[in-house]
Design an enzyme around this catalytic site. Sequence first.
Site, short mmCIF file in Angstrom:
data_model
loop_
_atom_site.label_atom_id
_atom_site.label_comp_id
_atom_site.label_asym_id
_atom_site.label_seq_id
_atom_site.Cartn_x
_atom_site.Cartn_y
_atom_site.Cartn_z
CB SER A 93 26.20 8.90 54.01
OG SER A 93 25.36 7.89 54.57
CB SER A 94 27.06 3.99 50.68
OG SER A 94 28.62 4.31 50.64
#
Length: 436
Positions: A93-94
């Site tokens: 998850s950036s």
Amino acid sequence: MRGRATRIGTRCRRIADDPAPGVATDALDAPILHQALVDQLVEDGMIRSAALEVAFRTVPRHLFLPGEPLDRVYHDKPIVTKRREDGVPISSSSQPAAMAIMLEQLDVRPGHRILEIGAGTGYNAALLARLAGSDGLVVSIDIDEDIIANATEHLAAAAVPESGRVELIQADGGHGWPAGRPYDRIILTVGAWDIAPAWVDQLAPTGRLLIPLWLRGAQRTVAFERDGDHLKSVSVSNCAFMRLRGAFAGPEGFVALGPRENGLTLSLDDQTSVDPGTINALLASPGRDQPVGIAVPRGREAWSGLSLWLALHETGFCLVHTEGDAPVIPIVMHEWSATLGLVEPDAIVLLAPADTSQPDQPVRLVARPYGPRHDLAERLANQVIAWDRAGRPDDAGLQIDAYPIDQPVSARPGATTIAKRWHRFVITWRARSSVP
């Protein structure tokens, strides 16, 4: 083109009002932490448009990271969700700030048809769906079946707004997804070594392609639009993404170093140019520091400019990053727990802070050699000095043009040209003075 598709289209719940003071359960803390993170992104200028702020406030990140502690979910950091056998991350998850920057660059409008390469947790697809609205479509592709399955569950749990549609597909993203063409926007959430032909073919005539592009080991998120016979950048930002996998991946750029618990990763243009065991052994024996004589502010902008300067001027440019609590490398880029340097088969040299006693002050640099090649430390120091004398150019003056590889390109004064498999990239870097 073969792939598996799943369609999502349910109603999004509204974030609850803040709970009463003193109440501290996970269920009630989530909305507070969620809105506080968005407040910070707005205050820091990462979220600039009203539509993007609404999207971030509407879509809770924790529903895409089940089982993660809330304080970690709503900290502005990336969260790794899948690794290779050697420990190198391959899905995550950036960082929310990075997502906001990219979505501002992408400039999604209601009704847009969007292709996303790299589904991740599904969080970015949910934001895209909110931005595209009821007449839009988001097609999100990932190469791994388990990633698509998890993203499907997360989107259902988050109840993606009925005002936006998401189609999840397991396939090699290098082929794009012809069934949904033309796309008004194409976004990659993985780093790409080159621009695959399918992405250009499936882009609408007035569309925009947003791609974290590898340039000799450095990465830049580049928003391209058509300009006659080629693609021309309309905005550029710094980034750090995992590499595209599959048939269109290009050379592997990540090398795991040392014990897995250190989370130590070497990033460079091509991993085959070094032996991991040799580099790891070299890092255990630092040599005498070579003073550089300049200081660099701690903000990301300065390091962004320096990293690209080194990548364009030195084929051995590298970045070393650690996820461990006890760093085994010098840290100059605190936001990423990383440092920059040069690497060759028998030596590596890294930038290091000359003094760690003043963490709030600009970082005064030294070049720290590992191995017998002390000339490499001098080269690194000289390049940093050259960047400083050139006016410390950064992404603000960067222009990147992408031409089909078989198309002749006239030489340009001050430009760097990088030829890849499908495209030739012409990079012009103008700041307070031109790159020589």
